[in-house]
Enzyme design. Sequence first.
Site, mmCIF file in Angstrom:
data_model
loop_
_atom_site.group_PDB
_atom_site.id
_atom_site.type_symbol
_atom_site.label_atom_id
_atom_site.label_comp_id
_atom_site.label_asym_id
_atom_site.label_seq_id
_atom_site.Cartn_x
_atom_site.Cartn_y
_atom_site.Cartn_z
ATOM 1 C CB CYS A 2 -0.992 -2.316 18.002
ATOM 2 S SG CYS A 2 0.492 -1.448 17.539
ATOM 3 N NE ARG A 27 -4.946 -6.453 16.576
ATOM 4 C CZ ARG A 27 -5.924 -6.247 15.715
ATOM 5 N NH1 ARG A 27 -6.652 -7.262 15.323
ATOM 6 N NH2 ARG A 27 -6.180 -5.052 15.262
ATOM 7 C CD1 TRP A 74 4.156 -5.295 12.852
ATOM 8 C CD2 TRP A 74 3.329 -3.342 12.145
ATOM 9 N NE1 TRP A 74 4.562 -5.116 11.554
ATOM 10 C CE2 TRP A 74 4.075 -3.925 11.092
ATOM 11 C CE3 TRP A 74 2.717 -2.116 11.928
ATOM 12 C CZ2 TRP A 74 4.205 -3.317 9.846
ATOM 13 C CZ3 TRP A 74 2.850 -1.511 10.681
ATOM 14 C CH2 TRP A 74 3.599 -2.114 9.661
ATOM 15 C CG ASN A 98 -4.833 -1.347 16.794
ATOM 16 O OD1 ASN A 98 -5.873 -1.887 16.463
ATOM 17 N ND2 ASN A 98 -3.833 -1.215 15.962
ATOM 18 N N GLY A 99 -3.555 1.778 16.188
ATOM 19 C CA GLY A 99 -3.976 2.689 15.121
ATOM 20 C C GLY A 99 -2.884 3.701 14.852
ATOM 21 C CD GLU A 479 -0.634 -17.480 -1.173
ATOM 22 O OE1 GLU A 479 -0.589 -16.236 -1.224
ATOM 23 O OE2 GLU A 479 -0.769 -18.106 -0.099
ATOM 24 C CE LYS A 483 1.445 -17.055 2.289
ATOM 25 N NZ LYS A 483 0.049 -16.708 2.328
ATOM 26 C CD GLU A 486 3.812 -14.059 4.523
ATOM 27 O OE1 GLU A 486 2.919 -14.635 3.906
ATOM 28 O OE2 GLU A 486 3.596 -13.124 5.303
ATOM 29 C CG HIS A 502 8.584 -11.100 -22.988
ATOM 30 N ND1 HIS A 502 8.771 -10.819 -24.317
ATOM 31 C CD2 HIS A 502 7.604 -12.028 -22.929
ATOM 32 C CE1 HIS A 502 7.924 -11.534 -25.038
ATOM 33 N NE2 HIS A 502 7.206 -12.278 -24.222
ATOM 34 C CE LYS A 602 -3.904 -14.464 10.172
ATOM 35 N NZ LYS A 602 -3.171 -14.917 8.975
#
Length: 607
Positions: A2, A27, A74, A98-99, A479, A483, A486, A502, A602
């Site tokens: 947010c 955000r 978000w 935001n929070g 990584e 990437k 997502e 295994h 983000k």
Amino acid sequence: MCGIIGIASKENVSSNIINALRKLEYRGYDSAGIAINTAKKINQRKVKGKLDNLIYALQKDQFDGNTGIGHTRWATHGEPSDKNAHPHSSTSVSLVHNGIIENAAELKKSEEVKDYHFESDTDSEVITALLTFYLKEGLSHLESVQKTISSLEGSYALAIIFSDSEDTIYGAKNGSPLVAGTNGVGNSIGSDSIALSSVANKVCYLEDGDITVLNKESIEIYNLEGERANREFVEIGINESEVSKGPYKHFMEKEIHEHPHAVGETFRQFIDYDKGTITISNINLNFDKISKIYLIACGTAYYSCLVGKYYFEQYARTPVECDMASEFRYRDPVIDPNALCIFVSQSGETADTKAALDYCRKQKIQTLSIVNVKNSSIARDSDHCIYTKAGAEIGVASTKAFTAQLSVLLSLSIHLASEKKFVSVEENIKLCKEIMQAPLLLEQAIERSYSLKDTAKAIINAKGVMYLGRGTAFPLALEGALKFKEISYIHAEGYPAGEMKHGPLALIEKDLPVVCIVPPGPLFHKTISNIQEVIARGGKILMITDDETLESNSENIWEVFRLPKCPKSIEAIVYSVPIHMLAYYTAVELGNDVDQPRNLAKSVTVE
Ligand code: F6R
């Protein structure tokens, strides 16, 4: 997560609010809204979806004024929808948040708000309800803000306007970032300084417990005790070109092309040009006493820590534990009092990483952060901080920040190794020369990676993708898989190549391509054997290796991607490029929103 903005100005503010929301969209982007105080009446518009939907709605129904707030969301409490979008308003007050308000459910049952008609499923609306109640009780604006936030548990950054005060905005912060800004035209608050870059030339990073009261002429800050606080305003120091796409189609593409610059600038801080060595001189840490290192982070930053573990153990012979920040403090870790806890974060605001840092500080353990965003919470709260010099990273999927983090971790391990005499001056000079080759090798890697566009076309219909590696190529495989999934929304998994037999070998089939990261070196032949085991079971391999790998080692391999030969020390940095490019090209080929992948944001400021 947010983004919030509030602007009080001598000029109309709606276009500046929209402009700031554009910069805050990283955000969160599942709804957006704006409220403007016009002639003692709050006009608001809020809609589900991206900011463009809000802009479209405003074109049909315009309003403007000199004081307003905005939000890009978000979702945490309540699905993305018009009604859950911010601002949340009553007839007397409107706010953006935001929070997370952790005690929202209890507060909603409280005496104060029992008559309030809640319209949304959010936790945030309870703040509006409380403010409305205290105003009705006759409290002043400031008193009602103070009284309301005293009952909130959790995290918040708030921007609040009152309908009977046409020119004033109130801000409050606890746990979520809030920056105040000023220029000759007005004053503002926002979730980060980038958002304020077109309405402020000086900014001040507010502290937890702060309340700010601003209008177009002045800005006042009160601390937790309600006293006037004298906080320093510093030059904003943001170059607008940093926050625009330039000639690129996406921020992610731009940021991949910035790997050489990010790495070069980051290393440059540590090169002692007189001695030709890597030396960390800008932090006052007693490296001699460090018996153990903890590397703590989330997501991509965590994978940089996994690579860092190899660096510290190989060069500095220092034991390292890597922890995901979201797990760290809950396992009640036994931390060696002489340990150094290192927190790695691009944004410097990730809630889990920050909470892990707070935990270590309470235990009086020495802390160091490796952070990209200047003056962010993690940078400010740690005992020592080293900045990565990646510049603003806007694409939600982290790229250049990752290689910049590797650059700091590598330099730090070489410095520690030199202090502990595990690396001689001559060896340090040799490593420094290798490091100086990184930007050029990265440029060559980018140039060669354009060919991965065709590879991407061939994998868009894959059932999933497996990434394999050994040594530092294993965290690179993790990584790569993160990437890839997502932004392509195709499942991907990273695995140590030697572990396939295994269990995961059972997954192998022709529709599950396997990306195998195989740099030359002691693990090369072992990895080639693992590749052949996959091929023998019908697997299709994309091998990422270098120019010197013999053709005979690529028998029956579907595709071989070759990087220029590079020194072992900087291998993980250079091999990051094709990993990022393959994910990027696949997502573009699929027509996905590369910079704003679904469900993500983000700067993850919720735990
Ligand atoms: C993945 C990605 C995330 C972040 C993670 C930590 O591409 O970007 O996994 O790495 O959310 O964020 P920071 O580094 O800001 O703490």
